[in-house]
Design a protein around this motif. Structure first.
Motif, PDB file in Angstrom:
ATOM      1  N   ASN A  40     -25.283  35.087  87.536  1.00 28.21           N
ATOM      2  CA  ASN A  40     -26.346  34.593  88.414  1.00 28.21           C
ATOM      3  C   ASN A  40     -27.645  35.202  87.888  1.00 28.21           C
ATOM      4  O   ASN A  40     -27.889  36.395  88.045  1.00 28.21           O
ATOM      5  CB  ASN A  40     -26.095  35.006  89.857  1.00 28.21           C
ATOM      6  CG  ASN A  40     -27.154  34.479  90.807  1.00 28.21           C
ATOM      7  OD1 ASN A  40     -28.318  34.321  90.451  1.00 28.21           O
ATOM      8  ND2 ASN A  40     -26.769  34.230  92.043  1.00 28.21           N
ATOM      9  N   ILE A  41     -28.487  34.375  87.277  1.00 31.59           N
ATOM     10  CA  ILE A  41     -29.642  34.905  86.553  1.00 31.59           C
ATOM     11  C   ILE A  41     -30.891  35.041  87.420  1.00 31.59           C
ATOM     12  O   ILE A  41     -31.904  35.567  86.944  1.00 31.59           O
ATOM     13  CB  ILE A  41     -29.969  34.035  85.324  1.00 31.59           C
ATOM     14  CG1 ILE A  41     -30.243  32.597  85.737  1.00 31.59           C
ATOM     15  CG2 ILE A  41     -28.849  34.108  84.316  1.00 31.59           C
ATOM     16  CD1 ILE A  41     -30.629  31.705  84.577  1.00 31.59           C
ATOM     17  N   ASN A  42     -30.832  34.590  88.689  1.00 36.93           N
ATOM     18  CA  ASN A  42     -31.948  34.646  89.635  1.00 36.93           C
ATOM     19  C   ASN A  42     -32.904  33.490  89.370  1.00 36.93           C
ATOM     20  O   ASN A  42     -33.516  33.397  88.308  1.00 36.93           O
ATOM     21  CB  ASN A  42     -32.689  35.991  89.548  1.00 36.93           C
ATOM     22  CG  ASN A  42     -33.712  36.177  90.662  1.00 36.93           C
ATOM     23  OD1 ASN A  42     -34.320  35.226  91.115  1.00 36.93           O
ATOM     24  ND2 ASN A  42     -33.884  37.414  91.099  1.00 36.93           N
ATOM     25  N   ASN A  85     -36.343  34.042  87.839  1.00 33.00           N
ATOM     26  CA  ASN A  85     -36.373  34.814  86.595  1.00 33.00           C
ATOM     27  C   ASN A  85     -37.082  34.015  85.497  1.00 33.00           C
ATOM     28  O   ASN A  85     -36.601  32.976  85.062  1.00 33.00           O
ATOM     29  CB  ASN A  85     -34.939  35.138  86.173  1.00 33.00           C
ATOM     30  CG  ASN A  85     -34.867  36.148  85.039  1.00 33.00           C
ATOM     31  OD1 ASN A  85     -35.851  36.412  84.352  1.00 33.00           O
ATOM     32  ND2 ASN A  85     -33.687  36.713  84.850  1.00 33.00           N
ATOM     33  N   VAL A 131     -32.755  37.217  79.378  1.00 30.25           N
ATOM     34  CA  VAL A 131     -31.528  36.472  79.664  1.00 30.25           C
ATOM     35  C   VAL A 131     -30.798  36.149  78.366  1.00 30.25           C
ATOM     36  O   VAL A 131     -29.576  36.348  78.250  1.00 30.25           O
ATOM     37  CB  VAL A 131     -31.838  35.179  80.444  1.00 30.25           C
ATOM     38  CG1 VAL A 131     -30.573  34.340  80.613  1.00 30.25           C
ATOM     39  CG2 VAL A 131     -32.438  35.511  81.806  1.00 30.25           C
ATOM     40  N   GLU A 166     -28.170  29.680  89.550  1.00 29.97           N
ATOM     41  CA  GLU A 166     -29.620  29.787  89.748  1.00 29.97           C
ATOM     42  C   GLU A 166     -30.369  29.555  88.435  1.00 29.97           C
ATOM     43  O   GLU A 166     -31.320  30.270  88.105  1.00 29.97           O
ATOM     44  CB  GLU A 166     -29.984  31.136  90.385  1.00 29.97           C
ATOM     45  CG  GLU A 166     -29.341  31.348  91.744  1.00 29.97           C
ATOM     46  CD  GLU A 166     -29.942  32.491  92.548  1.00 29.97           C
ATOM     47  OE1 GLU A 166     -31.090  32.892  92.254  1.00 29.97           O
ATOM     48  OE2 GLU A 166     -29.263  32.971  93.481  1.00 29.97           O
ATOM     49  N   SER A 208     -32.730  40.006  87.169  1.00 26.94           N
ATOM     50  CA  SER A 208     -31.849  39.413  88.173  1.00 26.94           C
ATOM     51  C   SER A 208     -31.347  40.481  89.139  1.00 26.94           C
ATOM     52  O   SER A 208     -31.260  41.667  88.807  1.00 26.94           O
ATOM     53  CB  SER A 208     -30.657  38.737  87.490  1.00 26.94           C
ATOM     54  OG  SER A 208     -29.752  38.228  88.459  1.00 26.94           O
ATOM     55  N   ASP A 209     -31.008  40.051  90.350  1.00 22.49           N
ATOM     56  CA  ASP A 209     -30.395  40.968  91.307  1.00 22.49           C
ATOM     57  C   ASP A 209     -28.879  41.031  91.132  1.00 22.49           C
ATOM     58  O   ASP A 209     -28.190  41.672  91.921  1.00 22.49           O
ATOM     59  CB  ASP A 209     -30.750  40.592  92.749  1.00 22.49           C
ATOM     60  CG  ASP A 209     -30.455  39.133  93.064  1.00 22.49           C
ATOM     61  OD1 ASP A 209     -30.266  38.343  92.120  1.00 22.49           O
ATOM     62  OD2 ASP A 209     -30.407  38.781  94.252  1.00 22.49           O
ATOM     63  N   HIS A 210     -28.374  40.345  90.090  1.00 26.35           N
ATOM     64  CA  HIS A 210     -26.945  40.360  89.782  1.00 26.35           C
ATOM     65  C   HIS A 210     -26.713  40.891  88.372  1.00 26.35           C
ATOM     66  O   HIS A 210     -27.594  40.794  87.514  1.00 26.35           O
ATOM     67  CB  HIS A 210     -26.349  38.945  89.845  1.00 26.35           C
ATOM     68  CG  HIS A 210     -26.312  38.350  91.213  1.00 26.35           C
ATOM     69  ND1 HIS A 210     -25.153  38.177  91.934  1.00 26.35           N
ATOM     70  CD2 HIS A 210     -27.312  37.855  91.990  1.00 26.35           C
ATOM     71  CE1 HIS A 210     -25.432  37.611  93.093  1.00 26.35           C
ATOM     72  NE2 HIS A 210     -26.735  37.400  93.150  1.00 26.35           N
TER      73      HIS A 210
END
Length: 348
Positions: A118-120, A123, A129, A145, A333-335
């Motif tokens: 999940n790249i946000n 972003n 990335v 995302e 990202s938050d992941h």
């Protein structure tokens, strides 16, 4: 008699009484919570949140036992020891994996690596990335995302390495995408429900030695008002049932990749794992595998990073896990991603 005790001793006893009064409240809370989660799962928003932090709620339990015995606080002893025995698997599970799976392998199937990330949606650091994907060295990447900026960078910078792509970029959080070193063919997954965060994607991929089906999904998040959160819990469980139905209808081995927005302590996760799917992290992951949150605040509340595991890779029989790890963080990202080396095989 207490009035005849020296003041320091009297003070110590008062403090000890207060301490064990708090301990007893904590132990009684655990009893009520464990019974409630067993009976009702994640039915209400507050229960879902408590279940999210299951191991952290249980962490104070082991240190209670010995002091309670030494201080002869028998009520605390009588509660803490059975509670520890009952809840030990929940406490130990995140940090230690004890795989007992036994595998057989196909001599025609070379290993391949799958990444879910999940790249946000916001972003814009395309370079980070791309770097995170290259460091992880996956053969197949399932993205959630996916925004148009990242999609363009994938085609520009990774087009030669991943010539096969199925991209559905969107501004916001609803974009989805799959890139692969191996030939792929899009399918129509037909998963019911209109509250997916991005339409689920399904493709057939010609991996070494066999054809697999890959399902890329992003389940509804538990973020919003208490009423919405409670509604989202039920919807997410229905989404898990829909994934199971899709998986059972396939005639090839299946890999399911995505952001479940649920941890292994939630009923949504158990719906998947108790179906035809097996969590690769339980098979061959190392350590906790926490993937969220990368941001240090949630709705303005400061939190430590990387508290739970909500990003998952599942497989059916016909595909087994050789190793699994948390992917490199892109810093935005938050992941964090989950990456697994898979191979054609079966579980004995």
């Amino acid at each position: 008699m207490d009035t005849l005790q020296p003041p320091p001793r009297r003070t110590r006893n008062i403090l000890l009484d207060l301490l064990f009064a708090l301990v007893n409240v904590y132990l009684l809370f655990l009893v009520v919570w464990l019974i409630t989660r067993t009976v009702f799962g994640d039915r209400w928003w507050w229960l879902f949140l408590l279940n999210t932090v299951t191991p952290y709620l249980l962490m104070p339990l082991p240190p209670v036992i010995l002091p309670a015995i030494i201080a002869r606080r028998w009520f605390a002893v009588a509660l803490s020891i059975p509670l520890f025995i009952i809840s030990a698997p929940l406490l130990i599970d995140p940090w230690f994996q004890f795989s007992t799976a036994r595998y057989g392998f196909s001599p025609q199937g070379a290993p391949f690596r799958v990444m879910t990330f999940n790249i946000n949606g916001g972003n814009e650091r395309t370079d980070r990335v791309i770097a995170a994907i290259r460091i992880a060295r996956p053969d197949i990447v399932a993205l959630q995302e996916l925004n148009p900026s990242i999609a363009a960078a994938l085609e520009r910078d990774l087009g030669e390495e991943y010539p096969y792509r199925f991209l559905d970029p969107q501004w916001g959080v609803t974009g989805m995408g799959i890139i692969s070193r191996f030939p792929l063919r899009p399918l129509a997954p037909r998963l019911p429900g209109d509250r997916w965060v991005g339409a689920p994607q399904a493709v057939e991929i010609d991996t070494p030695g066999q054809i697999i089906t890959l399902l890329n999904f992003h389940a509804i998040p538990p973020i919003g008002s208490p009423g919405y959160m409670t509604t989202a819990i039920g919807e997410r469980e229905r989404q898990a049932e829909a994934i199971n139905t899709f998986v059972q209808a396939q005639h090839t081995p299946v890999v399911v990749a995505g952001d479940l927005n649920a941890t292994p302590f939630h009923r949504t996760y158990h719906i998947l794992e108790h179906g035809a799917l097996s969590d690769v992290w339980r098979e061959c992951g190392d350590g906790a595998g926490f993937t969220w949150p990368g941001n240090r605040t949630i709705r303005g509340i400061p939190v430590p990073p990387w508290l739970v595991r909500i990003d998952h890779l599942f497989t059916t029989n016909g595909v087994v896990c050789l190793d699994a790890s948390v992917g490199p963080w892109d810093g935005i990202s938050d992941h964090r991603a989950v990456v697994a080396t898979l191979a054609a095989g079966w579980r004995n």
